[in-house]
Design a protein around this motif. Structure first.
Motif, short mmCIF file in Angstrom:
data_model
loop_
_atom_site.label_atom_id
_atom_site.label_comp_id
_atom_site.label_asym_id
_atom_site.label_seq_id
_atom_site.Cartn_x
_atom_site.Cartn_y
_atom_site.Cartn_z
N MET A 30 0.84 -1.18 0.00
CA MET A 30 0.00 0.00 0.00
C MET A 30 0.88 1.25 0.00
O MET A 30 1.87 1.31 0.72
CB MET A 30 -0.90 0.00 1.23
CG MET A 30 -1.83 1.17 1.32
SD MET A 30 -3.05 0.95 2.62
CE MET A 30 -4.13 -0.23 1.82
N GLY A 31 0.50 2.23 -0.81
CA GLY A 31 1.17 3.52 -0.81
C GLY A 31 0.39 4.50 0.04
O GLY A 31 -0.84 4.48 0.05
N PHE A 32 1.10 5.37 0.76
CA PHE A 32 0.50 6.41 1.58
C PHE A 32 0.84 7.76 0.95
O PHE A 32 2.01 8.03 0.67
CB PHE A 32 1.05 6.35 3.01
CG PHE A 32 0.56 5.16 3.78
CD1 PHE A 32 -0.41 5.31 4.75
CD2 PHE A 32 1.04 3.90 3.52
CE1 PHE A 32 -0.89 4.21 5.44
CE2 PHE A 32 0.57 2.79 4.20
CZ PHE A 32 -0.39 2.96 5.17
N TYR A 33 -0.18 8.58 0.76
CA TYR A 33 -0.04 9.85 0.05
C TYR A 33 -0.54 11.01 0.90
O TYR A 33 -1.46 10.86 1.70
CB TYR A 33 -0.89 9.83 -1.23
CG TYR A 33 -0.48 8.78 -2.22
CD1 TYR A 33 0.28 9.10 -3.33
CD2 TYR A 33 -0.86 7.45 -2.05
CE1 TYR A 33 0.66 8.13 -4.24
CE2 TYR A 33 -0.49 6.47 -2.95
CZ TYR A 33 0.26 6.82 -4.04
OH TYR A 33 0.64 5.86 -4.94
N ILE A 34 0.08 12.16 0.69
CA ILE A 34 -0.40 13.40 1.26
C ILE A 34 -0.32 14.44 0.14
O ILE A 34 0.71 14.53 -0.54
CB ILE A 34 0.37 13.81 2.53
CG1 ILE A 34 -0.36 14.89 3.26
CG2 ILE A 34 1.79 14.22 2.23
CD1 ILE A 34 -0.06 14.97 4.73
N ASP A 35 -1.42 15.11 -0.09
CA ASP A 35 -1.49 16.09 -1.19
C ASP A 35 -1.07 15.47 -2.52
O ASP A 35 -0.40 16.11 -3.33
CB ASP A 35 -0.65 17.32 -0.88
CG ASP A 35 -1.16 18.09 0.33
OD1 ASP A 35 -2.39 18.11 0.56
OD2 ASP A 35 -0.33 18.67 1.06
N GLY A 36 -1.43 14.22 -2.74
CA GLY A 36 -1.15 13.54 -3.99
C GLY A 36 0.27 13.02 -4.15
O GLY A 36 0.59 12.44 -5.19
N GLN A 37 1.13 13.22 -3.14
CA GLN A 37 2.51 12.74 -3.22
C GLN A 37 2.71 11.54 -2.30
O GLN A 37 2.31 11.58 -1.14
CB GLN A 37 3.50 13.83 -2.81
CG GLN A 37 3.61 14.96 -3.80
CD GLN A 37 4.77 15.87 -3.43
OE1 GLN A 37 4.97 16.19 -2.27
NE2 GLN A 37 5.52 16.29 -4.43
N ILE A 38 3.34 10.52 -2.84
CA ILE A 38 3.61 9.35 -2.03
C ILE A 38 4.74 9.66 -1.05
O ILE A 38 5.74 10.28 -1.41
CB ILE A 38 3.94 8.11 -2.89
CG1 ILE A 38 3.95 6.85 -2.05
CG2 ILE A 38 5.22 8.31 -3.67
CD1 ILE A 38 3.92 5.56 -2.85
#
Length: 107
Positions: A30-38
């Protein structure tokens, strides 16, 4: 092998104070993103890794964090820009949040 629901819940709990985190399943993890950035990966084996960009690479190395490497048959090992969270951060959401915020600031 897919990441377990328990591992996902643990990782989300550790990242709850980072900000508005979104996730996307990828390659059994699973990837975790904030503001569309991983900024983090949860590997299928349960390892939680933060992306090290810019100054964070040296900081992660100085902290003794283990960098993700893999090797394809007949090729040299390849180092990926992700470091495994230390055991102390897995037991301390404040430490995990602090490291994640620092990593995000360097993206």
């Amino acid at each position: 092998m897919a990441v377990s629901g328990e591992a996902v819940e643990m990782a989300l709990d550790l990242m709850r104070d980072v900000g508005p985190v979104t996730t996307r399943r990828m390659f059994g993890g699973m990837g975790f993103y904030i503001d569309g950035q991983i900024f983090a990966l949860l590997m299928s084996d349960g390892r939680l890794m933060l992306k090290g960009a810019g100054d964070m690479q040296a900081r992660f190395d100085a902290l003794g964090m283990v960098r993700w490497t893999y090797q394809r048959p007949g090729q040299k090992p390849a180092a990926m820009p992700y470091w495994e969270l230390p055991d102390s951060a897995l037991d301390d959401p404040d430490e995990a949040t602090d490291l994640a915020r620092q990593a995000i600031a360097c993206l």
